[in-house]
Write an enzyme that holds these catalytic residues in place. Structure first.
Site, PDB file in Angstrom:
ATOM      1  N   ASP A  13       0.834  -1.195   0.000  1.00 55.98           N
ATOM      2  CA  ASP A  13       0.000   0.000   0.000  1.00 55.98           C
ATOM      3  C   ASP A  13       0.875   1.254   0.000  1.00 55.98           C
ATOM      4  O   ASP A  13       1.890   1.335   0.702  1.00 55.98           O
ATOM      5  CB  ASP A  13      -0.882  -0.015   1.256  1.00 55.98           C
ATOM      6  CG  ASP A  13      -1.882   1.105   1.291  1.00 55.98           C
ATOM      7  OD1 ASP A  13      -2.728   1.181   0.391  1.00 55.98           O
ATOM      8  OD2 ASP A  13      -1.816   1.916   2.237  1.00 55.98           O
ATOM      9  N   GLU A  62      14.724 -15.248   0.427  1.00 55.67           N
ATOM     10  CA  GLU A  62      15.069 -16.266   1.423  1.00 55.67           C
ATOM     11  C   GLU A  62      14.165 -17.496   1.293  1.00 55.67           C
ATOM     12  O   GLU A  62      14.470 -18.561   1.831  1.00 55.67           O
ATOM     13  CB  GLU A  62      14.929 -15.699   2.843  1.00 55.67           C
ATOM     14  CG  GLU A  62      15.934 -14.620   3.194  1.00 55.67           C
ATOM     15  CD  GLU A  62      15.628 -13.957   4.537  1.00 55.67           C
ATOM     16  OE1 GLU A  62      16.362 -13.032   4.898  1.00 55.67           O
ATOM     17  OE2 GLU A  62      14.645 -14.377   5.211  1.00 55.67           O
TER      18      GLU A  62
END
Length: 567
Positions: free
Chosen positions: A220, A271
């Protein structure tokens, strides 16, 4: 429904997002399992079979975090929890498992520009003295005037009014004190992204949800995090006079240094196997959007250009060509969207007088919502016809397609909502200027015949925004049994899209009519869109799907067809 092998392959596909069909869920208005009038996590879980049959690849969940709902959940109290009115973390885990079991990815909305004023950090800041580490997480400044009674400058909030709010300093004297900055509502204090603690806390949040199975994030206000608060804050007039928005020098928006934040986030995303994805909500100049979508950053950025275009062949072609070229240059994939929780539904926009793609404003200059949102002002039949044509064209484009809950039912905007029922802060802060976004957030109609006192299948005890009587004709239960319904059309389109899609390529074909767009996707999949009102001849081949009936080999006006070319 996907097979178990297809589901496993989808879950581990690192590029799943590049051409995904993503369905936005506004949780409080999707399905209410608890019967309290507010949609919840268990309600979403109960609709997983519906979503699987619809044929979407992912769901994007608008904020579901604890919140006072000063801005529909975008005022977040706790980034690593679920609003108790919506459920628990265990409910969330069950929902993710159910969606993954159906081969559907999960995208969570993250709100990094601001917290709520109830967030523990902000409460610490209010209780701490001026200059304290707690206040350094936010943007506090002394006021102007003899006693600091004036705000630090004349900047205004997106939701109307000033962008600064004065606090009362801690202590028995209750002395008026510093001011804090808020781009949006006063209940949404902006974070200070020059503070390393803010950076680290959001990396923790990204890992928290990724560890729970979230596959990606919608970011956002992605272009608003980094700000320049020099001692000499420029006035609004100074900002407006200079062309700062397009060169990265605006003090509040789209500063170049924001990309250092997303480079950190990308390391976290990578990751995981597959890497987590992200898409930026960044209302920036088109020439600056690419950096948000770079592989070193978020990977994708929303392209709202079609949403803002009129129902016009030339405008559509220009937007499509430009955005595909931009995506190719950056290695990203484009995104396409017509409706979401912030705009008037496109079935209504296209049915307004002199129909347009922009908000609720027609090309005649009248704001439909401010004029009262009278359903009689909308040509609903034409609006839906155009919306289906535009959507079928969009679903054929390379890139991700973002759908908003209820558009598969052909829902119109709810224009007439009483003042006492409205919830959007833009209405209350700009009354008489903006009506707000409640009309596209009215809960979905699942059943046509509600029990007395209940909703149209949304929940047992009504809905937090009132559903109009005409919702009965749009109910999912009615459309589920109708092979010619809008729901059936979306299911067919999404199923075919999955079958047909190949390489991210598109070849334009010459058309004799300026109102016609014609392109070919790999595998001789032709797409013809007629923006005019006169039927046009289709190329030879099998009509796989059309948004309106094809007769005598001709595509009617305001319609789109997919064709497998004759060999």
């Amino acid at each position: 429904m996907p097979t178990s092998a297809e589901t496993a392959a989808t879950i581990h596909d690192a590029d799943w997002w590049r051409q995904a069909a993503v369905y936005q869920i506004y949780p409080r208005s999707f399905a209410d399992a608890s019967g309290d009038g507010i949609g919840d996590i268990k309600g979403i879980t109960s609709k997983v079979p519906y979503l699987a049959e619809l044929g979407v690849d992912a769901v994007w969940l608008s904020p579901f975090y604890p919140s006072a709902l000063a801005d529909g959940g975008y005022d977040v109290d706790d980034y690593r929890n679920v609003d108790p009115r919506l459920g628990t973390l265990e409910d969330f885990d069950e929902m993710v498992a159910a969606l993954h079991g159906a081969g559907i990815k999960v995208i969570a909305d993250i709100v990094p520009n601001h917290t709520s004023d109830r967030h523990e950090w902000f409460q610490e800041a209010l209780a701490a003295p001026k200059g304290s580490p707690a206040r350094q997480r936010y943007i506090f400044r002394d006021g102007l005037g003899e006693n600091g009674e004036l705000p630090p400058n004349d900047w205004t909030s997106i939701f109307g009014g000033g962008a600064w709010e004065r606090i009362t300093e801690p202590g028995p004297e209750q002395t008026p004190g510093q001011w804090y900055f808020h781009l949006f509502a006063k209940e949404q204090p902006d974070l200070n992204w020059d503070n390393p603690e803010v950076h680290e806390d959001f990396l923790t949040t990204l890992r928290f949800w990724s560890d729970r199975g979230v596959d990606g994030f919608r970011v956002d206000v992605a272009h608003g995090l980094k700000k320049d608060f020099d001692a000499e804050l420029p006035s609004l007039e100074t900002i407006h006079r200079a062309d700062l928005f397009n060169n990265g020098e605006h003090p509040l928006w789209d500063r170049d240094e924001v990309h250092t934040v997303y480079a950190e986030w990308r390391k976290v995303f990578n990751e995981y196997n597959p890497p987590r994805t992200a898409v930026a909500e960044a209302w920036v100049h088109a020439d600056r959007r690419a950096r948000y979508a770079s592989p070193e950053g978020l990977g994708q950025a929303f392209n709202f250009d079609l949403l803002q275009a009129d129902f016009d062949a030339e405008q559509f072609r220009t937007v499509i060509a430009k955005n595909l070229a931009e995506a190719a240059a950056t290695g990203a994939s484009s995104t396409w969207v017509f409706s979401n929780h912030d705009v008037v539904r496109h079935a209504t926009r296209y049915g307004l007088p002199k129909g347009t793609g922009r908000g609720g404003v027609g090309t005649d200059g009248k704001d439909w919502l401010l004029e009262g949102g009278d359903p009689a002002e909308v040509d609903a039949e034409r609006g839906l016809r155009r919306a289906k044509a535009a959507t079928l064209l969009m679903l054929a484009l390379p890139g991700s397609a973002y759908l908003y809950q209820g558009e598969e039912l052909g829902l119109q905007e709810v224009g007439q909502i009483s003042d006492e029922d409205r919830q959007d802060p833009t209405f209350f802060r700009n009354k008489g200027v903006e009506v707000g976004r409640d009309g596209c957030r009215v809960p979905l109609p699942w059943e046509a015949a509600p029990a007395e006192g209940s909703s149209f299948g949304f929940g047992a005890n009504g809905s937090h925004l009132p559903q109009p009587a005409w919702f009965a004709g749009y109910a999912a239960s009615v459309q589920d049994a109708d092979g010619g319904s809008t729901l059936a059309f979306y299911r067919r389109a999404l199923g075919l899209r999955r079958e047909l899609q190949g390489a991210e390529a598109l070849g334009w074909q010459d058309a004799d009519d300026d109102d016609v767009l014609h392109f070919v996707r790999p595998g001789s999949w032709h797409v013809v869109a007629n923006f005019g009102t006169t039927p046009v001849a289709l190329p030879e081949g099998e009509v796989l799907l059309a948004s309106a009936d094809v007769e005598g080999g001709k595509l009617p006006g305001e319609a789109t067809a997919w064709i497998r070319a004759a060999r």
